[in-house]
Design a protein around this motif. Structure first.
Motif, mmCIF file in Angstrom:
data_model
loop_
_atom_site.group_PDB
_atom_site.id
_atom_site.type_symbol
_atom_site.label_atom_id
_atom_site.label_comp_id
_atom_site.label_asym_id
_atom_site.label_seq_id
_atom_site.Cartn_x
_atom_site.Cartn_y
_atom_site.Cartn_z
ATOM 1 N N LEU B 64 0.843 -1.202 0.000
ATOM 2 C CA LEU B 64 0.000 0.000 0.000
ATOM 3 C C LEU B 64 0.875 1.247 0.000
ATOM 4 C CD1 LEU B 64 -2.733 1.363 0.108
ATOM 5 C CD2 LEU B 64 -2.706 1.121 2.590
ATOM 6 N N GLN B 65 1.955 1.175 0.814
ATOM 7 C CA GLN B 65 2.853 2.322 0.894
ATOM 8 C C GLN B 65 3.510 2.586 -0.460
ATOM 9 O OE1 GLN B 65 5.925 1.890 3.849
ATOM 10 N NE2 GLN B 65 6.867 3.858 3.294
ATOM 11 N N LEU B 66 3.850 1.477 -1.131
ATOM 12 C CA LEU B 66 4.485 1.607 -2.447
ATOM 13 C C LEU B 66 3.538 2.311 -3.417
ATOM 14 C CD1 LEU B 66 6.756 1.010 -4.421
ATOM 15 C CD2 LEU B 66 5.829 -1.297 -4.727
ATOM 16 N N ILE B 67 2.257 1.900 -3.399
ATOM 17 C CA ILE B 67 1.272 2.510 -4.295
ATOM 18 C C ILE B 67 1.072 3.979 -3.939
ATOM 19 C CG2 ILE B 67 -1.148 2.470 -5.064
ATOM 20 C CD1 ILE B 67 0.450 0.059 -5.968
ATOM 21 N N LEU B 68 0.897 4.231 -2.636
ATOM 22 C CA LEU B 68 0.641 5.610 -2.202
ATOM 23 C C LEU B 68 1.797 6.529 -2.580
ATOM 24 C CD1 LEU B 68 -1.057 5.158 1.295
ATOM 25 C CD2 LEU B 68 -2.117 5.857 -0.861
ATOM 26 N N SER B 69 3.035 6.009 -2.439
ATOM 27 C CA SER B 69 4.164 6.880 -2.722
ATOM 28 C C SER B 69 4.415 7.012 -4.219
ATOM 29 C CB SER B 69 5.411 6.378 -2.002
ATOM 30 O OG SER B 69 5.795 5.137 -2.557
ATOM 31 N N ALA B 70 4.335 5.896 -4.954
ATOM 32 C CA ALA B 70 4.694 5.935 -6.374
ATOM 33 C C ALA B 70 3.586 6.544 -7.223
ATOM 34 C CB ALA B 70 5.023 4.527 -6.875
ATOM 35 N N VAL B 71 2.332 6.209 -6.921
ATOM 36 C CA VAL B 71 1.238 6.674 -7.772
ATOM 37 C C VAL B 71 0.676 8.009 -7.279
ATOM 38 C CG1 VAL B 71 -1.036 6.111 -8.723
ATOM 39 C CG2 VAL B 71 0.655 4.304 -8.352
ATOM 40 N N TYR B 72 0.460 8.123 -5.961
ATOM 41 C CA TYR B 72 -0.225 9.332 -5.454
ATOM 42 C C TYR B 72 0.727 10.339 -4.830
ATOM 43 C CZ TYR B 72 -4.157 6.301 -6.191
ATOM 44 O OH TYR B 72 -5.054 5.474 -6.768
ATOM 45 N N GLN B 73 1.971 9.926 -4.609
ATOM 46 C CA GLN B 73 2.947 10.820 -3.995
ATOM 47 C C GLN B 73 2.451 11.370 -2.659
ATOM 48 O OE1 GLN B 73 6.024 11.368 -5.078
ATOM 49 N NE2 GLN B 73 5.822 10.191 -6.970
ATOM 50 N N MET B 342 -6.343 18.963 3.471
ATOM 51 C CA MET B 342 -5.739 17.984 2.554
ATOM 52 C C MET B 342 -4.673 18.634 1.698
ATOM 53 S SD MET B 342 -8.338 15.049 1.454
ATOM 54 C CE MET B 342 -7.344 14.814 0.069
ATOM 55 N N LYS B 343 -4.930 19.858 1.325
ATOM 56 C CA LYS B 343 -3.967 20.567 0.485
ATOM 57 C C LYS B 343 -2.695 20.832 1.287
ATOM 58 C CE LYS B 343 -4.111 23.988 -3.140
ATOM 59 N NZ LYS B 343 -4.043 23.139 -4.311
ATOM 60 N N GLU B 344 -2.873 21.212 2.560
ATOM 61 C CA GLU B 344 -1.734 21.457 3.427
ATOM 62 C C GLU B 344 -0.885 20.198 3.556
ATOM 63 O OE1 GLU B 344 -1.024 24.362 6.084
ATOM 64 O OE2 GLU B 344 -1.353 24.939 4.003
ATOM 65 N N ASN B 345 -1.560 19.047 3.751
ATOM 66 C CA ASN B 345 -0.831 17.830 4.099
ATOM 67 C C ASN B 345 -0.458 16.972 2.903
ATOM 68 O OD1 ASN B 345 -0.817 18.284 6.894
ATOM 69 N ND2 ASN B 345 -2.975 17.721 6.971
ATOM 70 N N PHE B 346 -1.322 16.922 1.910
ATOM 71 C CA PHE B 346 -1.086 15.982 0.806
ATOM 72 C C PHE B 346 -1.027 16.662 -0.554
ATOM 73 C CE2 PHE B 346 -3.694 13.609 3.950
ATOM 74 C CZ PHE B 346 -2.687 12.784 4.406
ATOM 75 N N HIS B 347 -1.209 17.970 -0.594
ATOM 76 C CA HIS B 347 -1.261 18.692 -1.869
ATOM 77 C C HIS B 347 -2.395 18.210 -2.761
ATOM 78 C CE1 HIS B 347 2.333 20.755 -0.847
ATOM 79 N NE2 HIS B 347 3.026 19.638 -0.753
ATOM 80 N N TYR B 348 -3.419 17.620 -2.129
ATOM 81 C CA TYR B 348 -4.614 17.258 -2.902
ATOM 82 C C TYR B 348 -5.704 18.234 -2.524
ATOM 83 C CZ TYR B 348 -3.155 12.834 -4.882
ATOM 84 O OH TYR B 348 -2.555 11.886 -5.633
ATOM 85 N N SER B 349 -6.612 18.494 -3.449
ATOM 86 C CA SER B 349 -7.711 19.380 -3.064
ATOM 87 C C SER B 349 -9.011 18.862 -3.657
ATOM 88 C CB SER B 349 -7.444 20.800 -3.534
ATOM 89 O OG SER B 349 -7.361 20.825 -4.932
#
Lengths: 223, 393
Positions: B64-73, B342-349
């Protein structure tokens, strides 16, 4: 072409209200027999009776809120007991103004909105000006935008009279309009009621046990 | 004067009852709406970023960590993998396409990803200003990075080791922004892209040469040619430190875990909504007692049964619709707040505030249940015995 002369008294003499052999029995309770009586167009009449004599029952019968068990009631030549319930609602709204023992209003609406309520509910054109004119006739124009709860009992009864008048009814029925009032207010309200009924050309029937009114009316029926 | 005005006057005449009903409904609807819109927007973003990536090759660790880091950063990488070993997998006959990536550095919390032009193409990111990088230490940056940091083509920056930290700055090499991508609504918007060579060079002294056998990637995004790839490739890398993760499976698992919490919250919200309708019902029913005379009076003034019925039904409906809209607005305020974090923490909005299809359904259900709650009081109002009510007056 010749115009036929119609004497002005003809309409006056026509009967607005005619009751014959009315009986009413509550499903669990007393049965009433009422005397026959009639009232001419524009007339004013007192129906006097002690408590328990069925005064309110009679008024409700006249207003078409109850259906007589026997007998017939004709208002302006219409036999009300033959009308269907929705026709009766309409007929009542168009032709009858009712004043109750204690004045009640739609509490959430102002005095003026309560006054135009009969116009709206009976499907007539809404005429605020006319409602205001009637308020002025009763010297209550300054209370137009006040909620009715804030008025005194006497004022409330006057507003109730205004409301009964607003649709130009042919018949005004008043149920003990003075019993909750002191002598001064009672005689004022009765004077007002008679005056206003006359101005609008309506027939006035008052149902009461209030002996104070007895001598004011020529036409009386004891129940 | 019309029935609506009378209904509205009656609603306003009972501010406490009205407020209670509205608050309950608004909160119930608000929570459900927020969950729905959040789920739909997250899913949209997840799906957009996952598209056509069948497998991710990376260092052994949590898939899961691999996917989160590689695909979603959004997570830290699981480690690095040997370039030559990775290339063997990339050239496997079952693999249709492969995009190598090297990452683990940042510039002021924006992640720097060393990769090839294929990565940008994969996400449909097109260069809006300047050019795509061609030399090491040139960078093409995502729209959000440019906007948030006020960066322009020609600006320079140093990279820092890690994903958040700005203490270990690689001052040995300076990056130059050569281009800015147009907004693609994908992960690229939040990234700084550069050739893989830049990442390698930042971590070595100038002039040092590293043999290919020691070069490393962080992860490789893979698209399969043959469905058997999923079965066979893991076997071919058994003896390495590499592993394969399947985004679809990992994200499903994530959704299931997430979903449990969401379900619990939805259930609570649903109970609040039900209570709100009971409150509308009780409030209408109670007010009937006080308004019995008033309604009888209206009947004597010529109001038909249907008018009285409509009046009461309408009051329930007005409350329901009003509660729904307040709830809708609340959910969007909640969404904006969540989006900010979310934007602060993950750069997603999550910025799409419009109604989603499920909410139209919710609106219809609200109207339906609202009428149901006011039906009994309305029927009662019609059945009032006018004469008796007035006589008891």
């Amino acid at each position: 072409m010749t115009l036929k002369y119609v004497p002005s008294t003809t309409r006056k003499l026509a009967r607005m209200l005619q009751c014959e052999g009315i009986e009413f029995t509550y499903s669990e309770g007393p049965a009433f027999r009422f005397p026959d009586f009639s009232c001419e167009n524009g007339g004013q009449m007192l129906l006097l009776g002690q408590s328990g004599s069925g005064k309110t029952t009679l008024l409700h019968l006249l207003a078409g809120l109850l259906q007589p068990t026997k007998g017939s009631i004709k208002i302006d030549e219409t036999a009300v007991e033959n009308l269907s319930s929705s026709k009766l609602d309409h007929f009542r709204g168009q032709n009858i103004g009712i004043i109750f023992q204690t004045a009640h209003f739609i509490d959430s609406l102002s005095v003026i909105d309560n006054l135009i309520m009969p116009q709206y509910l009976s499907g007539k054109v809404i005429d605020r000006k006319k409602a205001m004119v009637i308020l002025e006739r009763l010297s209550l124009q300054h209370k137009a935008n006040v909620p009715p709860r804030q008025l005194s009992v006497g004022e409330q009864q006057r507003i109730a009279i205004a409301r009964a008048l607003v649709n130009d009814p042919k018949l005004i029925l008043a149920d003990e309009p003075t019993s909750a009032l002191d002598d001064k207010n009672a005689s004022e309200v009765i004077k007002l009621l008679r005056e206003q009924a006359e101005i609008s050309g309506a027939t006035l029937i008052i149902v009461t046990h209030d002996q104070r009114l007895k001598d004011e009316f020529e036409k009386r029926v004891e129940l | 004067m019309n029935l609506l005005k009378i209904s509205w006057a009656n609603i306003r005449n009972k501010p406490l009852n009205t407020t209670l009903s509205l608050l309950l409904l608004a909160f119930g609807v608000g929570i459900i709406s927020l969950l729905l819109v959040m789920q739909s927007q997250l899913k949209e973003q997840f799906d957009r970023n996952i598209k056509d990536i069948d497998m991710v090759l990376g260092a052994k660790g949590s898939p899961l960590q691999l996917i989160l880091s590689a695909v979603y950063q959004v997570d830290a990488p699981t480690g690095n993998i040997n370039m030559l070993e990775a290339r063997r997998v990339m050239k496997h006959p079952y693999i249709a396409d492969a995009i190598p990536m090297a990452y683990g550095d940042n510039y002021l919390k924006y992640r720097i990803v060393g990769t090839t032009e294929k990565y940008a193409q994969h996400y449909g990111a097109v260069v809006e200003e300047g050019n795509f990088y061609s030399e090491p230490f040139e960078a093409t940056i995502g729209r959000s990075v440019a906007d948030e940091m006020g960066m322009k083509v020609g600006d320079t920056f140093y990279s820092a080791h890690g994903l958040e930290d700005n203490t270990d700055v690689h001052t040995n090499r300076i990056f130059t922004v050569v281009g800015i991508f147009a907004e693609s609504h994908t992960v690229v918007d939040q990234l700084i892209l550069t050739p893989i060579q830049s990442i390698w060079d930042v971590h070595t002294e100038e002039g040092d040469t590293i043999p290919d056998s020691e070069r490393e990637y962080t992860a490789v995004l893979l698209k399969k040619k043959n469905p058997l790839a999923v079965m066979t490739i893991p076997n071919t890398i058994k003896d390495t430190n590499m592993s394969i993760a399947l985004p679809a499976i990992e994200i499903n698992r994530l959704n299931e875990n997430f979903g449990l919490g969401m379900k619990a919250l939805s259930a609570i919200a649903l109970i609040i909504v039900i209570i709100s309708f009971i409150s509308v019902f009780i409030s209408l029913f109670n007010s009937l007692k006080d308004r019995k005379y008033e309604l009888a009076l209206m009947r004597t003034m010529g109001a038909s049964r249907s008018k009285v019925f409509t009046l009461i039904l309408q009051e329930g409906l007005i409350l329901s619709v009003l509660g729904f809209f307040i709830g809708f607005v609340l959910s969007r305020i909640g969404l904006l707040i969540l989006s900010y974090f979310m934007k602060e923490n993950f750069h997603y909005s999550m910025n799409d505030l419009g109604p989603i299809p499920m909410e139209w359904l919710m609106f219809i259900i609200t109207i339906f249940v609202g009428s149901l709650a006011s039906l009994l009081p309305a029927i009662r109002a019609v059945q009032i015995d006018i004469s008796k009510t007035l006589a008891d007056g």
